[in-house]
Design a protein around this motif. Structure first.
Motif, short mmCIF file in Angstrom:
data_model
loop_
_atom_site.label_atom_id
_atom_site.label_comp_id
_atom_site.label_asym_id
_atom_site.label_seq_id
_atom_site.Cartn_x
_atom_site.Cartn_y
_atom_site.Cartn_z
N GLY A 176 0.75 -1.33 0.01
CA GLY A 176 0.02 -0.08 -0.07
C GLY A 176 0.79 1.13 -0.03
O GLY A 176 2.03 1.22 0.30
N VAL A 177 0.32 2.32 -0.25
CA VAL A 177 0.94 3.70 -0.50
C VAL A 177 1.60 4.36 0.52
O VAL A 177 2.58 5.06 0.53
N THR A 178 1.17 3.86 1.92
CA THR A 178 1.74 4.48 3.28
C THR A 178 2.94 4.05 3.20
O THR A 178 3.77 4.74 3.97
N GLY A 179 3.55 2.87 2.61
CA GLY A 179 4.79 2.67 2.66
C GLY A 179 5.99 3.54 2.19
O GLY A 179 7.22 3.55 2.48
N ALA A 211 4.75 -19.52 -1.00
CA ALA A 211 4.49 -18.91 0.25
C ALA A 211 3.84 -17.60 0.12
O ALA A 211 4.85 -16.63 -0.13
N CYS A 212 2.75 -17.35 0.51
CA CYS A 212 1.98 -16.02 0.72
C CYS A 212 2.02 -15.49 1.97
O CYS A 212 1.45 -16.13 2.93
N SER A 213 2.31 -14.30 2.32
CA SER A 213 2.21 -13.70 3.60
C SER A 213 1.34 -12.27 3.44
O SER A 213 2.12 -11.72 2.66
N ALA A 214 0.83 -11.89 4.35
CA ALA A 214 0.12 -10.63 4.46
C ALA A 214 0.38 -9.87 5.81
O ALA A 214 -0.12 -10.53 7.19
N ILE A 215 0.78 -8.59 5.66
CA ILE A 215 1.01 -7.99 6.81
C ILE A 215 0.18 -6.51 6.66
O ILE A 215 0.26 -5.92 5.46
N ASP A 216 0.16 -5.62 7.84
CA ASP A 216 -0.13 -4.32 7.50
C ASP A 216 1.26 -3.59 7.71
O ASP A 216 1.76 -3.79 8.61
N ASN A 217 1.39 -2.89 6.73
CA ASN A 217 2.78 -2.48 6.68
C ASN A 217 3.16 -1.41 7.77
O ASN A 217 4.08 -1.25 8.00
N MET A 218 1.84 -0.58 8.23
CA MET A 218 2.09 0.37 9.47
C MET A 218 1.97 -0.33 10.56
O MET A 218 2.67 0.17 11.69
#
Length: 345
Positions: free
Chosen positions: A179-182, A307-314
């Motif tokens: 996401g763009v917040t990164g 292998a797929c992983s999902a996190i909230d980058n913030m």
């Protein structure tokens, strides 16, 4: 007595997220915040969502230093080393959300960031703060290099397979979408709404600064040098990172053995949710939380692990992980202040 936590760079996205999460932490309180751009202004004037919840005035760095037991530095690379030295020499804890202490090799830091190690001994003291992989090294430390978003989700996706020697370490591909917040709070042409909306593109292909950090982590797990192909992409969403990591399964290794290795590796990790077969990691399901969701897939034709992983980058990729590290070094339960239920929709 509560831990007094100060935030340097409190008006950037990572700093503001630290404010949000620490505001409800039962064992810590925000002692002071600083901002170069908004010094003298209320935090709630910069972020109206904090109105009446946190109306602290942004001070200078010295005020944060004097009032705090632990200092979170949410600063661009190159700005944390002198502040860290001041904190450590005064017996305070320092958690750096920037890149200054993440790389162990000064040559790599110079190559990728253009800087040098101002105090080499200080860099030796720093602990790399990815708890699920290096928890024992974090305990008792005063200086923590908090990993970034890509460098959290990519290694967590493939760590059990690499650690147990179940996949070939040559040819690993980390294909990531963020996401763009990164990109941070400072406006640019790339994150301007008309440029970003309804678009989707790769950037810094095979040249992103997080590459050596991912390789450093996987090399430690493997016991030998690992080279990866890392390609980030920009998603037209605010939050979330999805990492899809590809690796060749070694001859004689079954997918069932890989899944069992993941189950064993992450069985006691509250913040890693290993999804059952048939489910896919999705950034929708981890938003605003410190969770990392992992799904495993077998490309039988090519005999590859996907292998797929999902996190909230913030959160897990920045502020949440920083607080998780604070909890560890102060002897608290890692979940303290971070048991956040992601929204269902």
């Amino acid at each position: 007595m509560k831990i007094k936590a100060g935030i340097v760079g409190a008006t950037g996205y990572a700093g503001a997220e630290l404010v949000r999460l620490l505001s409800s932490h039962p064992e810590a309180e925000i002692s002071a915040v600083s901002s170069v751009s908004f010094e003298g202004q209320k935090l709630s004037d910069v972020y109206p969502s904090y109105k009446f919840l946190n109306d602290m005035v942004c001070e200078n760095q010295d005020a944060v230093f004097e009032k705090s037991d632990v200092i979170f530095a949410a600063l661009p690379h190159g700005l944390s080393q002198e502040l860290a030295e001041k904190c450590i020499s005064s017996g305070k804890k320092f958690i750096d959300l920037g890149a200054d202490f993440r790389l162990e090799s000064e040559d790599e830091y110079t190559e990728w960031y253009g800087g040098t190690f101002l105090d080499k001994e200080l860099h030796i003291q720093a602990a790399y703060g990815l708890p699920e992989l290096f928890r024992d090294n974090i305990k008792g430390k005063s200086l923590i290099a908090n990993p970034g978003c890509y460098t959290t989700c990519s290694p967590l996706a493939i760590a059990p397979a690499v650690k147990n020697g179940l996949v070939e370490t040559k040819g690993i591909i980390c294909d990531c979408k963020s996401g763009v917040t990164g990109a941070g709070r400072k406006p640019s042409q790339a994150n301007h709404y008309p440029e970003l909306n309804e678009g989707f593109h790769a950037y810094k292909v095979a040249s992103h600064r997080h590459t050596p950090e991912i390789e450093q982590t996987l090399s430690k797990l493997s016991g030998s040098k690992v080279i990866v192909t890392f390609v980030p992409h920009l998603l037209p969403v605010n939050r979330g990172i999805l990492a899809t990591v590809y690796a060749d399964i070694k001859d004689g290794v079954t997918f069932e053995e890989i899944r069992k290795a993941y189950e064993e590796f992450y069985k006691d990790e509250y913040f890693v949710r290993l999804l059952p077969d048939g489910m896919n990691a999705d950034i929708h399901n981890i938003k605003y939380s410190n969770f990392c969701d992992i799904s495993l897939h077998h490309d039988k034709r090519a005999n590859k692990l996907v292998a797929c992983s999902a996190i909230d980058n913030m959160v897990k990729g920045a502020a949440g992980q920083a607080i998780q590290n604070m909890n560890i070094i102060f002897g608290l339960d890692e979940k303290t202040g971070l048991e956040i239920v992601p929204p269902a929709f």
